[in-house]
Design an enzyme around this catalytic site. Structure first.
Site, PDB file in Angstrom:
ATOM      1  N   SER A 133       0.834  -1.206   0.000  1.00  0.00           N
ATOM      2  CA  SER A 133       0.000   0.000   0.000  1.00  0.00           C
ATOM      3  C   SER A 133       0.865   1.251   0.000  1.00  0.00           C
ATOM      4  O   SER A 133       2.086   1.183   0.137  1.00  0.00           O
ATOM      5  CB  SER A 133      -0.928   0.017   1.226  1.00  0.00           C
ATOM      6  OG  SER A 133      -0.185   0.318   2.400  1.00  0.00           O
ATOM      7  N   SER A 141       0.803   3.694   2.270  1.00  0.00           N
ATOM      8  CA  SER A 141       0.767   4.349   3.581  1.00  0.00           C
ATOM      9  C   SER A 141       2.127   4.869   4.042  1.00  0.00           C
ATOM     10  O   SER A 141       2.199   5.723   4.924  1.00  0.00           O
ATOM     11  CB  SER A 141       0.206   3.397   4.638  1.00  0.00           C
ATOM     12  OG  SER A 141       1.108   2.342   4.905  1.00  0.00           O
ATOM     13  N   LYS A 173       5.246   0.604   9.561  1.00  0.00           N
ATOM     14  CA  LYS A 173       5.023   2.027   9.836  1.00  0.00           C
ATOM     15  C   LYS A 173       6.290   2.582  10.482  1.00  0.00           C
ATOM     16  O   LYS A 173       7.255   1.874  10.715  1.00  0.00           O
ATOM     17  CB  LYS A 173       3.842   2.236  10.794  1.00  0.00           C
ATOM     18  CG  LYS A 173       2.535   1.573  10.378  1.00  0.00           C
ATOM     19  CD  LYS A 173       1.885   2.229   9.179  1.00  0.00           C
ATOM     20  CE  LYS A 173       0.574   1.515   8.820  1.00  0.00           C
ATOM     21  NZ  LYS A 173      -0.001   2.050   7.562  1.00  0.00           N
ATOM     22  N   SER A 229      -3.108   6.820   5.988  1.00  0.00           N
ATOM     23  CA  SER A 229      -2.448   5.712   6.655  1.00  0.00           C
ATOM     24  C   SER A 229      -3.324   5.179   7.776  1.00  0.00           C
ATOM     25  O   SER A 229      -3.800   5.932   8.631  1.00  0.00           O
ATOM     26  CB  SER A 229      -1.098   6.162   7.231  1.00  0.00           C
ATOM     27  OG  SER A 229      -0.507   5.144   8.013  1.00  0.00           O
TER      28      SER A 229
END
Length: 267
Positions: free
Chosen positions: A67, A69, A124, A231
């Site tokens: 993705s 994010s 992350k 996100s």
């Protein structure tokens, strides 16, 4: 799919078959007789599975970014490598730490097991370690009362597979020892209040229309994506416990769409 568990089962099965042949079947076989096909395959695959299992469990593990994010740091289609021992040696499958080496620091890009579904791996950036007070108000990140040093780098354009960020602002941000880039979309809301769930230690957080403030509990970490307005991160599902840590991302080893990204370090 629990790939480590599948590999462990394959390792045990092939190893047991090989040992059974050595101590039970081989002594009874006639001289020159051919090994059973299952034994032959087990002897061939066991060393390969063992090496891969040890590498993935204790040294490095590959992941693919699915993705946007973590844009602009990581792009969709990046294949990355994760250091499995930076934050300590953990038992495979059980993910229980047996040797403590170091703890995640603010600014680290970390892979972890998603708290709401540990079968999923997320990536992350660490923006809060135990004891930190994290505040994100009007798209300004503050840690322990000190706003992070930021600098506008202009407009960011990226279009691929339905991802369109031509209206995003590219921001340079200093977080701990890491100077990295983030994306901010001026017209996007600071926080989607309707998406905030109930989670463990939810009482440590306060939310409003301008953002949130959270105090990170002991043994947990607060994670946010570099693509701040797009996100799904700790703002919505809470803190990441230490037991969910997989490792620290450190390098992009492949990208089919952009070969120049190969070998790029992750900061």
């Amino acid at each position: 799919m629990n790939f480590p568990l599948i590999m462990l089962i394959a390792l045990v099965v092939t190893g047991v078959i090989w040992l059974f042949d050595i101590y039970a079947l081989k002594p009874r076989r006639a001289a020159g007789a051919k090994e059973p096909l299952l034994v032959e395959y087990s002897k061939s695959f066991f060393p390969v599975i063992l090496v891969v299992f040890m590498l993935r469990s204790f040294l490095v593990e590959p992941f693919k970014i699915p993705s946007g994010s973590m844009m602009p740091t990581l792009l969709v289609g990046d294949f990355i490598l994760v250091n499995k021992y930076t934050y300590g040696i953990r038992l495979p499958v059980a993910n229980k730490k047996i040797i403590d080496i170091a703890s995640p620091k603010n600014g680290d890009v970390m892979v972890f097991r998603y708290p709401e579904d540990p079968s999923l791996d997320y990536i992350k950036r660490v923006v809060g370690v135990p004891g930190d007070k994290i505040s994100y108000q009007n798209k300004q990140l503050t840690i322990n009362g000190k706003p992070l040093k930021i600098e506008s780098l202009g407009n960011y354009s990226y279009v691929k597979s339905g991802l369109n960020f031509v209206n995003a602002n590219l921001i340079s941000e200093q977080l701990g020892e890491h100077n990295h880039q983030t994306l901010v979309q001026p017209e996007a809301p600071v926080l989607r209040l309707g998406d905030v769930r109930q989670f463990s230690n939810r009482e440590n957080c306060a939310y409003n229309n301008e953002g949130f403030t959270c105090t990170v509990p002991q043994g947990h970490y607060f994670m946010m994506g570099d693509n701040r307005d797009d996100s799904n991160d700790s703002r919505y599902w809470g803190f990441v416990p230490d037991r969910n840590i997989v490792g620290k991302a450190f390098m992009i080893w492949w990208n089919f769409d952009d070969l120049k990204r190969i070998g790029k370090s992750i900061d």
